[in-house]
Scaffold this active site. Structure first.
Site, short mmCIF file in Angstrom:
data_model
loop_
_atom_site.label_atom_id
_atom_site.label_comp_id
_atom_site.label_asym_id
_atom_site.label_seq_id
_atom_site.Cartn_x
_atom_site.Cartn_y
_atom_site.Cartn_z
N HIS A 1 7.78 -31.19 10.66
CA HIS A 1 7.30 -29.95 10.02
C HIS A 1 6.30 -30.26 8.90
O HIS A 1 5.33 -29.53 8.72
CB HIS A 1 8.49 -29.15 9.48
CG HIS A 1 9.46 -28.78 10.55
ND1 HIS A 1 9.09 -28.07 11.67
CD2 HIS A 1 10.78 -29.07 10.69
CE1 HIS A 1 10.15 -27.92 12.46
NE2 HIS A 1 11.18 -28.52 11.88
N ASP B 1 0.87 -1.18 0.00
CA ASP B 1 0.00 0.00 0.00
C ASP B 1 0.91 1.23 0.00
O ASP B 1 2.13 1.11 -0.20
CB ASP B 1 -1.01 -0.04 1.17
CG ASP B 1 -0.35 0.17 2.54
OD1 ASP B 1 0.90 0.29 2.61
OD2 ASP B 1 -1.10 0.20 3.54
N THR C 1 2.82 -1.63 8.84
CA THR C 1 3.32 -2.59 9.85
C THR C 1 3.55 -3.98 9.29
O THR C 1 4.19 -4.81 9.95
CB THR C 1 2.26 -2.74 10.97
OG1 THR C 1 1.03 -3.18 10.34
CG2 THR C 1 2.02 -1.44 11.71
N CYS D 1 3.07 -3.22 3.98
CA CYS D 1 2.24 -2.07 4.36
C CYS D 1 2.98 -1.36 5.49
O CYS D 1 4.19 -1.57 5.65
CB CYS D 1 0.82 -2.49 4.73
SG CYS D 1 0.70 -3.66 6.11
N HIS E 1 10.81 -23.90 9.24
CA HIS E 1 9.81 -24.65 9.99
C HIS E 1 8.40 -24.53 9.42
O HIS E 1 7.59 -25.45 9.55
CB HIS E 1 9.78 -24.20 11.46
CG HIS E 1 10.96 -24.70 12.24
ND1 HIS E 1 11.04 -24.61 13.61
CD2 HIS E 1 12.12 -25.30 11.83
CE1 HIS E 1 12.19 -25.14 14.01
NE2 HIS E 1 12.87 -25.55 12.96
C1 RB5 Z 1 -1.84 2.64 6.65
O1 RB5 Z 1 -1.85 3.83 7.38
C2 RB5 Z 1 -1.62 1.45 7.58
O2 RB5 Z 1 -2.73 1.26 8.40
C3 RB5 Z 1 -1.34 0.20 6.76
O3 RB5 Z 1 -0.25 0.45 5.95
C4 RB5 Z 1 -0.99 -1.04 7.53
O4 RB5 Z 1 0.00 -0.82 8.48
C5 RB5 Z 1 -2.09 -1.85 8.02
O5 RB5 Z 1 -1.89 -2.96 8.56
#
Ligand code: RB5
Length: 162
Positions: free
Chosen positions: A145, A15, A74, A72, A105
């Site tokens: 595994h 994103d 996080t 993204c 694993h």
């Molecule tokens: C975008 O602001 C953020 O929410 C997205 O990139 C992501 O981290 C969501 O999991």
């Protein structure tokens, strides 16, 4: 060094929060000789991560791509979406240790990264480890595994029936 492999296709998705890192990763993979499918996004204009996780997860689930990389802010949203797809094992990694064991694993086939969590150098190092490490169930014949992944497949099959 990551071994160049022209037969390995890697699907990429991000994103807006992962866009810059996705560009770096695409450049790195192409330099290494991988085939890259870029599923976007193609700018840092705000967008919704499920729209880009879905095509990458479909590529991996269908075998159109061997691996996927999703980024993204996080990495969490991307991994949540990707893990809805049959046969997709997405691992959110912010260090090399997790990347190594996700492959060894869990036979992870999608790497999720947080563009706001890891810098470019660390992300590329995590990616290198992810691509260089084999599944211990195959490489070392570690049957436990394989058995555990079999249990995941069984859950997927049972959920499909409902
Ligand atoms: C975008 O602001 C953020 O929410 C997205 O990139 C992501 O981290 C969501 O999991």
């Amino acid at each position: 060094m990551v071994q160049s492999d022209h037969n390995v296709t890697i699907a990429l998705g991000c994103d807006h929060a992962g866009f810059q890192l996705k560009q770096e990763i695409a450049r790195f993979l192409l330099n290494q000789g991988y085939q890259v499918i870029d599923r976007g996004t193609l700018s840092d204009k705000p967008c919704d991560y499920p729209d880009f996780a879905e095509p990458v997860a479909r590529d991996v689930s269908s075998g159109n791509a061997r691996f996927g990389v999703l980024i993204c802010g996080t990495g969490i949203g991307m991994s949540i979406v990707a893990n809805k797809f049959p046969g997709v094992r997405a691992a959110l990694c912010s260090n090399e240790f997790s990347a190594r064991y996700a492959r060894m694993h869990n036979d992870a086939n999608v790497l999720a990264l947080g563009g706001r969590v890891v810098g470019v150098d660390l992300a590329l190092s995590i990616l290198r480890v992810f691509l260089e490490t084999g599944f211990a169930g195959e490489k070392r014949g570690e049957k436990r595994h394989v058995r555990r992944l079999g249990k995941i497949s069984k859950i997927e099959r049972e959920l499909k029936k409902k």
